[in-house]
Design a protein around this motif. Structure first.
Motif, short mmCIF file in Angstrom:
data_model
loop_
_atom_site.label_atom_id
_atom_site.label_comp_id
_atom_site.label_asym_id
_atom_site.label_seq_id
_atom_site.Cartn_x
_atom_site.Cartn_y
_atom_site.Cartn_z
N LEU A 89 -10.69 -9.69 -41.49
CA LEU A 89 -10.61 -10.60 -42.63
C LEU A 89 -11.95 -10.84 -43.31
O LEU A 89 -12.00 -11.40 -44.41
CB LEU A 89 -10.02 -11.95 -42.17
CG LEU A 89 -8.65 -11.88 -41.49
CD1 LEU A 89 -8.23 -13.27 -41.01
CD2 LEU A 89 -7.61 -11.28 -42.42
N GLY A 90 -13.02 -10.51 -42.64
CA GLY A 90 -14.35 -10.71 -43.23
C GLY A 90 -14.84 -12.14 -43.21
O GLY A 90 -15.81 -12.46 -43.91
N VAL A 91 -14.22 -13.03 -42.42
CA VAL A 91 -14.63 -14.44 -42.38
C VAL A 91 -15.81 -14.60 -41.44
O VAL A 91 -15.91 -13.92 -40.41
CB VAL A 91 -13.46 -15.34 -41.95
CG1 VAL A 91 -12.38 -15.34 -43.01
CG2 VAL A 91 -12.88 -14.86 -40.61
N ILE A 92 -16.72 -15.53 -41.77
CA ILE A 92 -17.88 -15.79 -40.93
C ILE A 92 -17.88 -17.20 -40.35
O ILE A 92 -18.67 -17.49 -39.45
CB ILE A 92 -19.18 -15.57 -41.71
CG1 ILE A 92 -19.27 -16.53 -42.90
CG2 ILE A 92 -19.31 -14.12 -42.16
CD1 ILE A 92 -20.61 -16.46 -43.62
N VAL A 93 -16.99 -18.06 -40.85
CA VAL A 93 -16.95 -19.45 -40.35
C VAL A 93 -16.66 -19.51 -38.86
O VAL A 93 -17.35 -20.24 -38.12
CB VAL A 93 -15.93 -20.28 -41.15
CG1 VAL A 93 -15.75 -21.66 -40.52
CG2 VAL A 93 -16.39 -20.44 -42.60
N PRO A 94 -15.66 -18.79 -38.33
CA PRO A 94 -15.43 -18.84 -36.88
C PRO A 94 -16.62 -18.38 -36.06
O PRO A 94 -16.89 -18.92 -34.98
CB PRO A 94 -14.23 -17.91 -36.68
CG PRO A 94 -13.53 -17.90 -37.99
CD PRO A 94 -14.62 -17.99 -39.00
#
Length: 205
Positions: free
Chosen positions: A113-118
């Motif tokens: 997904l390309g998310v960095i928050v987690p």
């Protein structure tokens, strides 16, 4: 004062994790530099925590000298006894496995997904959980294993925990099938039920 410290201890990990996630969401962009920084922070944090658990597992896994304290553990309706060193090593191994499983899940989310928050939340959360854990305070900081640090800890391994849950589910499913078939499901009587049964039996005599 102790009440305030307990509140801080209870909410420090989730607050720090949410703060790191909020900072990553609000302040960081999807630029290559920001993504790389979060990856490095998460990797360094996770590696450091994993190293601590691994060292505890290796040191405590060695046989002790002379007689060793035995710990009584009650879990899954069963009681068993284990040496204190093995208990600590099993607890460290369990935490190490769960850390690996959680990290693999977050990395998969990041890749797909390309998310960095987690990843940012993981970087802040894991060191705090380590510092707050009973195994770190007792085995690394040499604090007395009393109060909330008292053994036994939640030391059941991942695989034995899954196995216990599967056995419970299988037993419940078998009982449900027997009840649907009109069969009487056998179970262990409670102490009060045994007393009532014995009382009725004596009256019949």
């Amino acid at each position: 004062m102790s009440f305030i410290l307990d509140i801080i201890h209870e909410f420090l990990a989730p607050v720090a994790s949410l703060a790191a996630g909020g900072y990553a969401y609000m302040m960081l962009t999807e630029s290559e530099d920001d993504v790389h920084a979060v990856r490095v922070a998460c990797g360094a944090s996770t590696a450091a925590v994993a190293l601590v658990y691994f060292l505890i597992m290796m040191v405590k896994g060695r046989p002790g000298n002379g007689s060793e304290e035995i710990i009584t553990i009650r879990t899954g309706g069963k009681t068993y006894h284990t040496p204190k060193r093995k208990h600590d090593a099993d607890n460290a191994q369990s935490k190490l496995i769960w850390l690996g499983v959680g990290t693999a899940f977050l990395v998969t989310m990041h890749i797909k997904l390309g998310v960095i928050v987690p990843l940012a939340m993981q970087a802040a959360l894991q060191p705090i959980l380590l510092l707050q854990s009973a195994i770190f305070n007792v085995c690394v900081l040499n604090r007395s294993a009393t109060g909330h640090l008292q053994r036994p800890w939640d030391n059941e391994s991942v695989f034995s925990q899954v196995s216990t849950d599967m056995r419970k589910m299988k037993k419940q499913f078998q009982d449900m099938q027997s009840e649907m078939a009109g069969e009487k499901v056998s179970r262990r009587l409670t102490a009060s039920e045994r007393r009532n049964r014995n009382r009725v039996a004596r009256r019949k005599r």
